[in-house]
Design an enzyme around this catalytic site. Sequence first.
Site, PDB file in Angstrom:
ATOM      1  N   ASP A 107       0.864  -1.184   0.000  1.00 21.25           N
ATOM      2  CA  ASP A 107       0.000   0.000   0.000  1.00 21.25           C
ATOM      3  C   ASP A 107       0.902   1.236   0.000  1.00 21.25           C
ATOM      4  O   ASP A 107       1.411   1.636  -1.036  1.00 21.25           O
ATOM      5  CB  ASP A 107      -0.893  -0.113   1.242  1.00 21.25           C
ATOM      6  CG  ASP A 107      -1.983   0.916   1.315  1.00 21.25           C
ATOM      7  OD1 ASP A 107      -3.016   0.739   0.672  1.00 21.25           O
ATOM      8  OD2 ASP A 107      -1.807   1.914   2.037  1.00 21.25           O
ATOM      9  N   LYS A 135      -0.919  -1.360  -4.791  1.00 21.70           N
ATOM     10  CA  LYS A 135      -1.651  -0.108  -5.050  1.00 21.70           C
ATOM     11  C   LYS A 135      -0.628   0.957  -5.450  1.00 21.70           C
ATOM     12  O   LYS A 135      -0.176   1.735  -4.591  1.00 21.70           O
ATOM     13  CB  LYS A 135      -2.387   0.342  -3.781  1.00 21.70           C
ATOM     14  CG  LYS A 135      -3.436  -0.636  -3.257  1.00 21.70           C
ATOM     15  CD  LYS A 135      -4.083  -0.122  -1.968  1.00 21.70           C
ATOM     16  CE  LYS A 135      -5.128  -1.066  -1.440  1.00 21.70           C
ATOM     17  NZ  LYS A 135      -5.659  -0.681  -0.116  1.00 21.70           N
TER      18      LYS A 135
HETATM   19  P1  5GP Z   1       1.945  -0.593   3.810  1.00 16.11           P
HETATM   20  O1  5GP Z   1       3.020  -0.750   4.835  1.00 16.11           O
HETATM   21  O2  5GP Z   1       2.408  -0.926   2.396  1.00 16.11           O
HETATM   22  O3  5GP Z   1       1.285   0.757   3.863  1.00 16.11           O
HETATM   23  O4  5GP Z   1       0.778  -1.578   4.188  1.00 16.11           O
HETATM   24  C1  5GP Z   1       0.869  -2.933   4.026  1.00 16.11           C
HETATM   25  C2  5GP Z   1      -0.122  -3.629   4.924  1.00 16.11           C
HETATM   26  O5  5GP Z   1      -1.335  -2.877   5.114  1.00 16.11           O
HETATM   27  C3  5GP Z   1      -0.552  -4.939   4.309  1.00 16.11           C
HETATM   28  O6  5GP Z   1       0.324  -5.989   4.641  1.00 16.11           O
HETATM   29  C4  5GP Z   1      -1.941  -5.116   4.890  1.00 16.11           C
HETATM   30  O7  5GP Z   1      -1.854  -5.723   6.157  1.00 16.11           O
HETATM   31  C5  5GP Z   1      -2.459  -3.706   5.079  1.00 16.11           C
HETATM   32  N1  5GP Z   1      -3.345  -3.294   3.955  1.00 16.11           N
HETATM   33  C6  5GP Z   1      -3.104  -2.338   3.035  1.00 16.11           C
HETATM   34  N2  5GP Z   1      -4.121  -2.228   2.160  1.00 16.11           N
HETATM   35  C7  5GP Z   1      -5.033  -3.164   2.538  1.00 16.11           C
HETATM   36  C8  5GP Z   1      -6.323  -3.558   1.997  1.00 16.11           C
HETATM   37  O8  5GP Z   1      -6.860  -3.040   0.990  1.00 16.11           O
HETATM   38  N3  5GP Z   1      -6.947  -4.573   2.660  1.00 16.11           N
HETATM   39  C9  5GP Z   1      -6.439  -5.195   3.757  1.00 16.11           C
HETATM   40  N4  5GP Z   1      -7.163  -6.171   4.301  1.00 16.11           N
HETATM   41  N5  5GP Z   1      -5.234  -4.842   4.285  1.00 16.11           N
HETATM   42  C10 5GP Z   1      -4.536  -3.844   3.671  1.00 16.11           C
END
Ligand code: 5GP
Length: 180
Positions: A107, A135
């Site tokens: 994300d 994303k």
């Molecule tokens: P980042 O560190 O890249 O911002 O977030 C990664 C983590 O956020 C993922 O491993 C997941 O746990 C959570 N996450 C981000 N987007 C989503 C989503 O659309 N759905 C779900 N269930 N978890 C998400």
Amino acid sequence: MKTIEEQGYTFQEWLLPEQIAKDVAQVADKISADYAGKEPLFVVVLNGAFVFAADLIRALKGVRCEVTFIRVSSYFGMSTTGQLQFIVPLQQVVENRDVVILEDIVDTGLTIHQLKAHMRGLGASSVRVATMLFKPGKLEYEDAKPDYVGHELTDEFVIGYGLDFDGFVRNLPSVYKVKK
Ligand code: 5GP
């Protein structure tokens, strides 16, 4: 396409098992080509990536590999710098290893940004990232751009195929998008 209700929200089925299988197969083929003759160490980021990881490692062709697990949570203290908390720390020596981190979704990229730094700090020879979902529009850390992606999406919240909603629905075989 099915819809389901979860905690007052409606989710629309988006990636069916057949599509997921194709996405996983193309990632597995690329990794198999890139890691031929190497012995990579796959680091599965719990909890969400266990479903993707189980399918991916079995779809690899001729890759002798090891698999280990890590569980982290990112939190913000008083500063804007995110810090990684190791809930299940790494059990395996990564020094001089070709590490492939397996994630369910990237994300903002914060988790991967920090995990890559962690692996490099421990002396990994190389660190790459494979994720089922990405994303790109939300990425805030350029070095967290995944090397292997199953499927891209915009900024919708998704569940299923390992991804949870407050701990539940990881066992859904399809990926569902929240309906606005
Ligand atoms: P980042 O560190 O890249 O911002 O977030 C990664 C983590 O956020 C993922 O491993 C997941 O746990 C959570 N996450 C981000 N987007 C989503 C989503 O659309 N759905 C779900 N269930 N978890 C998400």
